[in-house]
Write an enzyme that holds these catalytic residues in place. Structure first.
Site, PDB file in Angstrom:
ATOM      1  N   GLN A 216       0.882  -1.065   0.128  1.00 46.62           N
ATOM      2  CA  GLN A 216      -0.076  -0.050  -0.252  1.00 46.62           C
ATOM      3  C   GLN A 216       0.923   1.193  -0.203  1.00 46.62           C
ATOM      4  O   GLN A 216       1.375   1.586   0.968  1.00 46.62           O
ATOM      5  CB  GLN A 216      -1.085   0.065   1.154  1.00 46.62           C
ATOM      6  N   GLY A 257     -11.835   2.902   3.987  1.00 48.96           N
ATOM      7  CA  GLY A 257     -10.996   1.996   3.127  1.00 48.96           C
ATOM      8  C   GLY A 257      -9.972   2.717   2.424  1.00 48.96           C
ATOM      9  O   GLY A 257      -9.957   3.959   2.269  1.00 48.96           O
ATOM     10  N   HIS A 258      -8.860   1.959   1.777  1.00 46.39           N
ATOM     11  CA  HIS A 258      -7.850   2.714   0.911  1.00 46.39           C
ATOM     12  C   HIS A 258      -8.590   3.321  -0.290  1.00 46.39           C
ATOM     13  O   HIS A 258      -9.403   2.930  -1.000  1.00 46.39           O
ATOM     14  CB  HIS A 258      -6.904   1.702   0.636  1.00 46.39           C
ATOM     15  N   ASN A 259      -7.965   4.443  -0.521  1.00 45.22           N
ATOM     16  CA  ASN A 259      -8.322   5.107  -1.689  1.00 45.22           C
ATOM     17  C   ASN A 259      -9.540   5.917  -1.869  1.00 45.22           C
ATOM     18  O   ASN A 259     -10.093   6.421  -2.691  1.00 45.22           O
ATOM     19  CB  ASN A 259      -8.172   4.251  -3.050  1.00 45.22           C
ATOM     20  N   SER A 277     -11.712   2.824  -2.550  1.00 49.38           N
ATOM     21  CA  SER A 277     -11.778   3.586  -4.030  1.00 49.38           C
ATOM     22  C   SER A 277     -13.320   3.996  -4.181  1.00 49.38           C
ATOM     23  O   SER A 277     -13.474   4.740  -5.365  1.00 49.38           O
ATOM     24  CB  SER A 277     -11.600   2.747  -5.322  1.00 49.38           C
TER      25      SER A 277
END
Length: 354
Positions: A216, A257-259, A277
């Site tokens: 990541q 969450g990521h993004n 995302s």
């Protein structure tokens, strides 16, 4: 009214000072020099207190209040009891929030709970290459890593951990047991106890014989005036950054969450999860326990009802609810139809198809 062991009241203030601070109009007959010591609810306020009426549900409590002054919409002014000074405001609750900040400024921005402001506790650890601005408070057990930067007036709470290279803006409050890594924070950010920022996003290439971890490589960018509640988590991006937009307020126990990117002024309520995302526009509201699928967009001004599951993009300004989430009127019609089907069957009867 507030316990002085925990809350530092900066009053008293005159009615005129409060009116100027909150942008309210002093009603005819009210004395601008009236001194008020504190804020209090309608039913417990006394002559030295400022209260407010925002919800018509509490009109009877307003009519019986003993408050010295009250913030109220002009349409309710005639219901005020004799002797109560009125401050007229189109948005009384917002005005009350600003008045409360006047009396209790430390609670509005967060404040240290150990020792003296502007001191570095001897039981904290600050790396020699870290840079601290003027008046930074570092509480016991806190750790600030190499090349990290903390802006003037910020508080790093007990046992908080600030990772290498992280930057924290001015007048931030980083609560006890917060962890921050791979992140840049703007000014006036408040992170409540237990918040985790910048840990790995949940990224794996699934398959046999084992799932392969995807490094990541992004960051978390938290813009100015963001507040994040206790034990919430914001994962760093996988490549692009995770971004929390200016003025966004996140409740306790929320997973980002990521993004993920949020616009300005979003509201995310407890136990909500936003998958990787996903994108939120400006002033999006996610009520409690909403689940948002990854790689979709909830456009600006949209509102999602509690316990809904969002699996498709949501148009701007729309209200959605249900599982899966759809326009709220459509969802309500479906609920009503199901309820009516149940009413048509007499007790003891089987399903309608029998």
């Amino acid at each position: 009214m507030a316990d002085s062991r925990f809350f530092n009241n900066q009053g008293p203030f005159t009615l005129g000072e409060i009116a100027e601070r909150v942008g309210a109009e002093i009603a005819d007959g009210a004395d601008a020099s009236l001194r008020l010591d504190d804020v209090a609810p309608l039913d417990s306020a006394g002559p030295g207190h400022l209260s407010f009426l925002d919800n018509p549900k509490y009109a009877e409590a307003f009519a019986a209040t003993a408050a010295g002054a009250c913030l109220v919409h002009p349409r309710f002014a005639a219901r005020a009891p004799a002797g109560v000074a009125l401050l007229l405001a189109n948005e009384p609750y917002r005005a009350y929030a600003r008045a409360s900040q006047l009396f209790y400024p430390d609670e509005a921005r967060g404040s240290d709970t150990f020792g003296e402001p502007g001191t570095i506790h001897p039981r904290s650890v600050v790396h020699p290459t870290a840079k601290l601005g003027a008046g930074v408070t570092v509480e016991p057990g806190a750790v600030i890593g190499a090349e990290a930067e903390v802006g003037a007036g910020s508080v790093i709470g007990a046992n908080a951990a600030i990772g290498k290279g992280c930057t924290i803006g001015r007048n931030c409050f980083i609560g006890p047991n917060v962890t921050i890594s791979h992140a840049h924070l703007g000014d006036r950010v408040i992170l409540h106890p237990g918040v985790a920022i910048g840990q790995d996003g949940f990224g794996f290439a699934m398959g046999l014989p084992r799932h392969e971890k995807v490094p990541q490589l992004g960051r978390v960018i938290i813009q100015d005036d963001v507040e994040i509640g206790a034990n919430s988590t914001v994962d760093r991006g996988a490549g692009p950054d995770t971004v929390i937009g200016e003025g966004t307020k996140i409740d306790n126990l929320v997973q980002i969450g990521h993004n993920v990117s949020t616009g300005r002024g979003c509201i995310v309520v407890a136990q909500t999860g936003v998958s990787g995302s996903a994108k939120l526009g400006d002033f999006v509201v996610l009520a409690a326990q909403v689940g948002v699928t990854g790689h979709l967009t909830i456009n600006s001004g949209a509102q999602i009802a509690a316990r809904s599951a969002v699996i498709h993009d949501v148009p701007p300004g729309q209200k959605y609810g249900g599982v899966p989430a759809r326009p709220v009127r459509e969802w309500q019609r479906e609920l009503a139809a199901v309820k009516n089907l149940g009413k048509r069957r007499k007790p003891g009867e089987g399903p309608a198809s029998e």
